[in-house]
Design a protein around this motif. Structure first.
Motif, PDB file in Angstrom:
ATOM      1  N   VAL A   1      18.345  50.146  36.864  1.00 33.91           N
ATOM      2  CA  VAL A   1      18.888  51.460  36.514  1.00 33.91           C
ATOM      3  C   VAL A   1      17.904  52.552  36.926  1.00 33.91           C
ATOM      4  O   VAL A   1      18.303  53.581  37.503  1.00 33.91           O
ATOM      5  CB  VAL A   1      19.192  51.539  35.000  1.00 33.91           C
ATOM      6  CG1 VAL A   1      19.718  52.924  34.634  1.00 33.91           C
ATOM      7  CG2 VAL A   1      20.194  50.468  34.587  1.00 33.91           C
ATOM      8  N   SER A   2      16.620  52.352  36.653  1.00 31.23           N
ATOM      9  CA  SER A   2      15.607  53.334  37.042  1.00 31.23           C
ATOM     10  C   SER A   2      15.603  53.576  38.542  1.00 31.23           C
ATOM     11  O   SER A   2      15.461  54.705  39.009  1.00 31.23           O
ATOM     12  CB  SER A   2      14.211  52.871  36.607  1.00 31.23           C
ATOM     13  OG  SER A   2      14.052  52.974  35.220  1.00 31.23           O
ATOM     14  N   GLU A   3      15.772  52.503  39.330  1.00 33.44           N
ATOM     15  CA  GLU A   3      15.759  52.653  40.779  1.00 33.44           C
ATOM     16  C   GLU A   3      16.964  53.467  41.257  1.00 33.44           C
ATOM     17  O   GLU A   3      16.839  54.293  42.168  1.00 33.44           O
ATOM     18  CB  GLU A   3      15.733  51.280  41.450  1.00 33.44           C
ATOM     19  CG  GLU A   3      15.669  51.330  42.974  1.00 33.44           C
ATOM     20  CD  GLU A   3      14.446  52.060  43.520  1.00 33.44           C
ATOM     21  OE1 GLU A   3      14.515  52.538  44.668  1.00 33.44           O
ATOM     22  OE2 GLU A   3      13.428  52.163  42.797  1.00 33.44           O
ATOM     23  N   LEU A   4      18.130  53.246  40.643  1.00 34.05           N
ATOM     24  CA  LEU A   4      19.295  54.052  41.001  1.00 34.05           C
ATOM     25  C   LEU A   4      19.058  55.526  40.665  1.00 34.05           C
ATOM     26  O   LEU A   4      19.390  56.416  41.456  1.00 34.05           O
ATOM     27  CB  LEU A   4      20.541  53.538  40.281  1.00 34.05           C
ATOM     28  CG  LEU A   4      21.309  52.409  40.945  1.00 34.05           C
ATOM     29  CD1 LEU A   4      22.463  51.953  40.055  1.00 34.05           C
ATOM     30  CD2 LEU A   4      21.850  52.842  42.311  1.00 34.05           C
TER      31      LEU A   4
ATOM     32  N   TYR B   1      25.383  52.366  31.081  1.00 34.65           N
ATOM     33  CA  TYR B   1      24.244  51.678  30.480  1.00 34.65           C
ATOM     34  C   TYR B   1      24.364  51.772  28.965  1.00 34.65           C
ATOM     35  O   TYR B   1      24.284  52.860  28.389  1.00 34.65           O
ATOM     36  CB  TYR B   1      22.920  52.280  30.951  1.00 34.65           C
ATOM     37  CG  TYR B   1      21.714  51.610  30.328  1.00 34.65           C
ATOM     38  CD1 TYR B   1      21.493  50.252  30.524  1.00 34.65           C
ATOM     39  CD2 TYR B   1      20.830  52.334  29.529  1.00 34.65           C
ATOM     40  CE1 TYR B   1      20.405  49.620  29.937  1.00 34.65           C
ATOM     41  CE2 TYR B   1      19.737  51.712  28.951  1.00 34.65           C
ATOM     42  CZ  TYR B   1      19.532  50.349  29.152  1.00 34.65           C
ATOM     43  OH  TYR B   1      18.467  49.724  28.575  1.00 34.65           O
ATOM     44  N   ALA B   2      24.575  50.624  28.322  1.00 39.80           N
ATOM     45  CA  ALA B   2      24.820  50.586  26.880  1.00 39.80           C
ATOM     46  C   ALA B   2      23.557  50.566  26.056  1.00 39.80           C
ATOM     47  O   ALA B   2      23.606  50.708  24.828  1.00 39.80           O
ATOM     48  CB  ALA B   2      25.678  49.363  26.530  1.00 39.80           C
ATOM     49  N   GLY B   3      22.402  50.391  26.709  1.00 39.53           N
ATOM     50  CA  GLY B   3      21.140  50.362  25.974  1.00 39.53           C
ATOM     51  C   GLY B   3      20.702  51.755  25.558  1.00 39.53           C
ATOM     52  O   GLY B   3      21.396  52.748  25.811  1.00 39.53           O
ATOM     53  N   PRO B   4      19.530  51.856  24.913  1.00 42.29           N
ATOM     54  CA  PRO B   4      19.035  53.172  24.473  1.00 42.29           C
ATOM     55  C   PRO B   4      18.694  54.070  25.661  1.00 42.29           C
ATOM     56  O   PRO B   4      18.137  53.607  26.650  1.00 42.29           O
ATOM     57  CB  PRO B   4      17.787  52.826  23.651  1.00 42.29           C
ATOM     58  CG  PRO B   4      17.373  51.469  24.131  1.00 42.29           C
ATOM     59  CD  PRO B   4      18.626  50.758  24.505  1.00 42.29           C
TER      60      PRO B   4
ATOM     61  N   PRO C   1      15.680  49.969  32.340  1.00 43.51           N
ATOM     62  CA  PRO C   1      15.553  48.741  33.128  1.00 43.51           C
ATOM     63  C   PRO C   1      15.334  49.061  34.609  1.00 43.51           C
ATOM     64  O   PRO C   1      15.796  50.096  35.115  1.00 43.51           O
ATOM     65  CB  PRO C   1      16.894  48.042  32.888  1.00 43.51           C
ATOM     66  CG  PRO C   1      17.332  48.531  31.554  1.00 43.51           C
ATOM     67  CD  PRO C   1      16.876  49.949  31.481  1.00 43.51           C
ATOM     68  N   GLU C   2      14.665  48.180  35.305  1.00 42.83           N
ATOM     69  CA  GLU C   2      14.231  48.450  36.676  1.00 42.83           C
ATOM     70  C   GLU C   2      15.378  48.841  37.597  1.00 42.83           C
ATOM     71  O   GLU C   2      15.249  49.776  38.395  1.00 42.83           O
ATOM     72  CB  GLU C   2      13.506  47.226  37.233  1.00 42.83           C
ATOM     73  CG  GLU C   2      12.927  47.447  38.625  1.00 42.83           C
ATOM     74  CD  GLU C   2      12.134  46.257  39.125  1.00 42.83           C
ATOM     75  OE1 GLU C   2      11.764  46.250  40.311  1.00 42.83           O
ATOM     76  OE2 GLU C   2      11.893  45.320  38.330  1.00 42.83           O
TER      77      GLU C   2
END
Length: 289
Positions: free
Chosen positions: A36-39, A19-22, A33-34
């Motif tokens: 990524v959060s779910e994983l 994940y390249a975001g913050p 993000p939804e």
């Protein structure tokens, strides 16, 4: 500052999500993000250690074909690592990972990966020391190195984790990280700055450390605790170290942290109480036919 017996205890199964975001300060806040959060949520529910990862150096844009994931199974005599791309959380079977089976969406990797903690929002030192180390290590091991979120033990920055075994090193210089990574690729550990193996109780990490120091055994898989018992703070264990069996006794010891060390004034480590050699390990000789 001693680093022994400080590897993260609750981490034998790993999920790495690119994940390249913050990155939030805490993954369990689910401020991501939804998908990524779910994983991350599904991993935590199953006792899998989630980590966010990104390539060292210049930030790359997120790939459109899905999320890159890596899973590592550090339990048993033959740990493994696998990777793949998934369109969403439903495409990654984490129950298979828990069962010790490679998820269908992933393929086995034949080389280890190395994680360097660079999680600035968790601890500024991790980014200040970890970022240049990650870049240098990536230059020496192209494609095998990732920056990662918090791995535990900020006071030991820079932290290096070798997967799939979950070998932890701390207080790493660039030269020490290169040496440790090369040793791990050869199936060995280096005791200098060795924090221990993840997923093992801290007293038993100490037992293994002192057994290695006494015998000089470097092979990753050659040391194993056969039995142990605790009496108060004292832990006694029988450990196999190559062809040798040892009785090792350890106990906690408080260490005053150097001035300026983050997170604690004192650090709990372990000291060796006693170490005795027992009878050699004997293996049955196969019958001749």
């Amino acid at each position: 500052m001693p680093t022994l017996a400080s590897a993260t205890v609750g981490a034998r199964l790993w999920l790495l999500v690119e994940y390249a975001g913050p990155w939030p300060s805490h993954l369990e806040s689910f401020d991501l993000p939804e998908d990524v959060s779910e994983l991350v949520r599904r991993a935590l529910d199953r006792g899998v250690r989630p980590q966010l990862i990104r390539r060292p150096g210049r930030r790359a844009r997120q790939r459109e074909q899905g999320m890159r994931v890596l899973v590592a199974h550090g339990e048993g005599p033959a740990p493994w690592l696998a990777s793949g791309f998934v369109a969403g959380p439903d495409d990654l079977d984490l129950d298979a990972l828990v069962a010790g089976v490679v998820p269908e969406s992933c393929i086995l990797e034949d080389e280890p990966v190395f994680l360097v903690c660079t999680h600035a929002k968790r601890n500024a030192c991790c980014a200040r020391i970890g970022l240049p180390l990650a870049r240098t290590l990536a230059e020496n091991l192209p494609g095998r190195v990732w920056e990662t979120s918090h791995v535990g033990g900020d006071r030991y920055a820079a932290n290096l984790v070798c997967l799939p075994h979950g070998i932890f090193y701390g207080s790493m210089s660039q030269a020490a990280a290169i040496a440790a990574a090369n040793a791990y690729r050869s199936g060995e550990v280096i005791l200098d700055r060795f924090r221990g193996r993840a997923g093992i109780p801290e007293p038993l990490q100490a037992v293994e450390h002192f057994a290695r120091a006494h015998t000089g055994e470097c092979s990753v898989g050659a040391v194993a605790v056969e039995s142990s018992r605790s009496d108060g703070d004292v832990t006694e264990a029988i450990v196999r170290c190559g062809d040798t069996r040892l009785q090792v006794v350890v106990e906690p010891s408080a260490f005053r942290a150097p001035c300026g060390t983050a997170c604690a004034e004192t650090i709990t480590t372990y000291r060796l109480v006693s170490l005795d050699r027992l009878t050699p390990v004997r293996y049955a000789t196969p019958a001749l036919t």
